[in-house]
Design an enzyme around this catalytic site. Structure first.
Site, PDB file in Angstrom:
ATOM      1  NE  ARG A   1      -3.990  -2.297   1.649  1.00  0.00           N
ATOM      2  CZ  ARG A   1      -4.986  -2.741   2.388  1.00  0.00           C
ATOM      3  NH1 ARG A   1      -5.102  -2.343   3.648  1.00  0.00           N
ATOM      4  NH2 ARG A   1      -5.879  -3.568   1.885  1.00  0.00           N
TER       5      ARG A   1
ATOM      6  CE1 TYR B   1      -1.751  -0.123  -7.951  1.00  0.00           C
ATOM      7  CE2 TYR B   1      -1.821  -1.480  -9.909  1.00  0.00           C
ATOM      8  CZ  TYR B   1      -1.218  -0.490  -9.169  1.00  0.00           C
ATOM      9  OH  TYR B   1      -0.099   0.113  -9.656  1.00  0.00           O
ATOM     10  CD  GLU B   2      -1.237  -4.285  -3.837  1.00  0.00           C
ATOM     11  OE1 GLU B   2      -1.698  -4.920  -2.875  1.00  0.00           O
ATOM     12  OE2 GLU B   2      -0.502  -4.797  -4.695  1.00  0.00           O
ATOM     13  N   GLY B   3      -6.382  -2.873  -2.589  1.00  0.00           N
ATOM     14  CA  GLY B   3      -7.468  -2.402  -1.732  1.00  0.00           C
ATOM     15  C   GLY B   3      -7.939  -1.048  -2.214  1.00  0.00           C
TER      16      GLY B   3
END
Lengths: 614, 614
Positions: free
Chosen positions: A303, A449-451
């Site tokens: 993140r 992306y990545e949450g």
């Protein structure tokens, strides 16, 4: 710009300022485990990285975008030049700056690594994802794998011999990772047979390394539903021979690659595991059903990496737009706009262009400072490893708290800033002759992306705010508060510091509202409805604070210089970044708090049918 | 979605509501010159247009994006299917709905034309630019050309026999049109020899029509510098034979076409005029050096068309995202998010997704209402043609005043809304399987062409606010004020109406600040620094007002229906659009006024050197 021409540019002076003058790199370096590092070493690494970014990666950025990847005979072929760049990247050790010597790295502070990463990502975001994913996967194995796994995989994945991926997403399990349907069957010999389809796998296959090591989340037959039943497996593309070399294929195939809005040089793959029942994997470590928490070991890093991607493109967009604005002549100076015979002015003379540029400058510098601050906490936490004292807890807590801010604010602002760079260029920004339209397309994925950024916001308000009984948040607020108290009466920045104080108060009042709603089932929907707004507010408080802090440091440094010293202008720029942000952005925090206090539930009150449609 | 599949969808019920229920189409139609038109006719045209948009243009939208245009043997070839679509478009008369019968049109109100245009543009923005430019060029000739020119060109350009372009921009003359270097030499026989290079010419060449008629701004030898020395010429790609047919080539060549972020189906050309000294043009009308004011005849229309492009893609993005959100299952309902065995929910159940959708819905409906309101003023002005009374002045004034709002707010919000649609989709939105990433790329140009949004803002604050001694603005404020007074105590919308009132007061206070600065040379830079913010504020007041107006109309209509009438949900949707906007957007107007009052001049105070860079 034609493909193959470098367009990457930033101002290293900015990075040096933030690293050395604002965050005291020299005080962190020089102490265990960073004994070998000082400012000179860091400067040398950064100037080398910047040279590499401009000479090797930068010219490939548009090449990757125009060519994209392709699948031939079941394998992904990366764009022209990527393979050579991969080799050079690892030869020069840019990906292992902060890796501990035990895994073949140089053991530098994270503060240095995050700035190195800005240069790699800013010059070629799509390319830098391949080594980035390999790094993340190696990190998980280093942290959670057995000694043997560490020995077998980590160094090879960090030195570019092998690539790596993180295989989480499935067609019906994106944000909802726990819905994954991929399965693992115990074979009785310690191996597992993996079966399933993963999608959106960045760097899921490529031609730059000898092998690709997939980390795959799958459910062992009979395990619980949801995330708690998931285990994490090492699944190499090519099986590993007894001597450690890559052997025969492991029944992992590339179903297809996606055609995307941007980051076209990065292969986004559909991967099929075990189509012919011949896919073997081994458990990461020795414990089943803990895959999700293992995966989370690299989640903070991933993140933060997205936040770095954000600032990296925003900075590249800013410096490109700045140079264009200095160069491009259009119209006359605004004081002479009615005189057609007045000399044509560079567009940087136009107030609205200056407004856009200063807005970009302030955000870029503030977000970079936030990232380096986070890395500073990571370094301090690492230096205090093994100690369970107040300081260690404090630094670890700030890492937890600031990570969603870096990811979301960094990515949202990146897209906005790159889009604004197009506006500075005007029509020229919309065409591929200049890099900013690509930056804009590339950066849109960062908020997803990545949450997704909403997941980050829920992580902040649903988890991080309340961690350690709210202590991490209180410590953050305490740090801001101390700054406010120390500088409230500053003759230059007094009003700006008061704007920060008001923003901080507003943030606290919204935090209290969130807390209240969490105790009141009927108002629970207000939490997800307000989460993004709250994350944004807190990011703005953090960035406003760091910009003011930078300005005060710059003023002091500037005062010690002769009046005609070339750094005077640089330091002056820090003042205007802080003032612009304090006057144009910080008041928005109070405004957001007022909106949160309205407790508007219209989005959940409206019926599905009332949304319309056919 | 694979190229060639229709993805265009909107809710015609929304358009019918705004046209018939909110803006009383039936009261405008039925009177001269719209005697032949009523609501039934309009409904028939709209449903036919929507069918055409979905069956013909929609499937070509992604085709145009993927294929783009190409130049072969000096001519532009448009994407597969465009030529056929062009033929059908003109056969069915969609481009001439509001054109007067004297030029072969159907003479319908502009209110109908703008909604027809929404459907054409929303289904295929890039395609619809070709006929749009031809339309604009024909308008200029119709208004400013000689009788003979009108006879020779207008109908052919309106019925698709010939295309048309507007050639303003040159390499060093974009926003600064007056810097154009193209020249015209009098040949003594009434013709002129044209020489110069024009860039960014939309539809500068194509293969869909027999000829392309360029309108070219050029400076006659010896004319004054700046815009005042420019004349406008009709320059056909192929010279016109005595019998009116297209003859031999006129020395207009395509230098190249641009590779762009979006609208790839639209050929953006570099055009060279008179490279071999063989380019002949004729003056539009009979007067030299009035080219700029002639061009301005179509400028309002072109700017409104950009606002329509904006709402058209925003609406398409909204309805696509809405359908996806109803269909896509991910995660569980937020009240059960900790239970992995809970049924998976459609993502429309997630509060943050609903928030994004309602935000999109409210903006789309409000901006569409603003456009139809503007068209309503155009129609009333047309009905009052020849009268110089208060009513005619009022309607013309509102057209002037609202045009920059429609262009800028419509385009800025389009890009934001399309980007937000990507966020609703998550990772899927970033790939070309769904249309929203293309909408986003296509829509970015709207804030730039036909005068950047800052130029619109300066047009508003520097010209329009003060027109007729400020009367048009006062009339606008008066209209909003009357609405506020009538509904301030409404039991459902009272708070929302009060939010509108506060926003309106804030707008007035900012207008007064702008006026003050215009009288004070030292503060002049604050005008361009605040112009965009002011335009946005005024747009939000206008849109907030129209949304509340719509909600009140909807409530009344709904009350007359049985409780289970299917339209109940539709009308309910209008209420939530208005409430959401009043609670989340309108308070931003007051906030913007507070920021304007800070009189921040940091962007002009900072030195060029302090911006940094290398």
């Amino acid at each position: 710009m034609s493909a193959g021409i470098n367009t990457y540019k930033i101002d290293l002076r900015e990075i040096y300022f933030t690293l050395f003058e604002q965050f005291g790199f020299g005080q962190v370096a020089g102490q265990a485990p960073y004994d070998a590092w000082g400012s000179d070493e860091a400067r040398a690494v950064l100037s080398e990285t910047y040279r590499f970014a401009r000479e090797v990666l930068g010219p490939l950025n548009s090449v990757g975008d125009r060519e994209g990847c392709r699948v031939e005979n079941g394998s992904v072929l990366t764009p022209t030049g990527f393979k050579d760049a991969w080799k050079k990247l690892y030869e020069q050790g840019f990906k292992t700056v902060s890796v501990s010597p035990e895994h073949g790295g140089q053991g530098a502070p994270m503060m240095l690594q995050v700035t190195v990463e800005e240069l790699l990502s800013g010059s070629n975001s799509a390319f830098n994802m391949y080594p980035g994913l390999a790094f993340g996967a190696a990190e998980v194995i280093a942290e959670c794998g057995t000694k043997e796994q560490q020995h077998q995989f980590v160094e090879r994945m960090l030195n570019g011999t092998w690539g790596g991926t993180m295989c989480l997403t499935e067609p019906h399990a994106g944000s909802d990772v726990g819905a994954a349907k991929s399965t693992a069957r115990r074979n009785g010999d310690g191996t597992y047979s993996i079966k399933g389809t993963k999608i959106f796998i960045s760097g899921g296959d490529h031609d730059m390394a000898d092998n690709v090591i997939h980390l795959v989340l799958a459910r062992i037959d009979g395990a619980a539903p949801g995330t708690k039943g998931l285990s994490l497996f090492i699944v190499p593309k090519l099986r590993i021979n007894a001597d450690g070399s890559a052997g025969k294929a492991n029944d992992v195939s590339v179903g297809s690659i996606e055609h995307k809005m941007g980051i076209n040089g990065s292969a986004t793959c559909v991967l099929n595991f075990g189509e012919s029942d011949g896919c073997l994997g081994e458990l990461v470590g020795t414990v089943e059903h803990v895959g999700m928490s293992q995966m989370f070991k690299m989640m903070n890093g991933a993140r933060i990496a997205v936040g770095i991607q954000g600032v990296s493109l925003a900075a590249a967009a800013y410096y490109n737009a700045l140079d264009y604005a200095k160069d491009r002549k259009q119209g006359s100076h605004f004081t002479k706009w009615k005189d057609p015979t007045a000399p044509r002015a560079a567009i940087i003379e136009h107030p609205d262009v200056r407004r856009m540029l200063l807005d970009m400058k302030a955000h870029v510098e503030g977000i970079r400072a936030l990232i380096i601050k986070l890395a500073h906490h990571l370094d301090k936490a690492r230096q205090l490893t093994g100690k369970d004292d107040e300081a260690a807890t404090y630094h670890k807590g700030q890492v937890e708290l600031l990570t969603p801010l870096v990811k979301s604010y960094g990515s949202d602002q990146a897209y906005r800033i790159c889009s604004q760079a197009i506006q500075v260029y005007g029509g020229a920004g919309y065409i591929q002759d200049y890099p900013v339209e690509q930056y804009t397309r590339d950066s849109k994925i960062f908020s997803i992306y990545e949450g997704t950024n909403h997941i980050q916001a829920m992580d902040l308000v649903g988890r991080k705010l309340g961690q350690a009984g709210g202590m991490f948040f209180q410590q953050f607020m305490g740090d801001v508060g101390s700054f406010v108290e120390a500088h409230r009466e500053n003759p230059v920045y007094g009003d700006a510091v008061k704007a920060l104080a008001s923003a901080q108060e507003a943030l606290m009042s919204s935090a209290m509202m969130l807390f209240g709603w969490s105790q009141d089932g009927g108002k629970f929907p207000l939490i997800p409805l307000s989460a993004n707004r709250f994350l944004n507010m807190m990011s703005e408080v953090a960035v406003g604070w760091l910009l003011l802090d930078a300005a005060l440091i710059a003023d002091k440094a500037s005062a010690a210089l002769s009046a005609d010293h070339p750094d005077r202008a640089f330091y002056d720029g820090k003042k205007f970044s802080a003032l612009f942000y304090a006057r144009n952005v910080l008041p928005g925090v109070e405004q957001a708090a007022r909106l949160i206090a309205l407790e508007d539930t219209s989005p959940v009150d409206i019926s599905d049918a009332a949304f319309g449609g056919v």
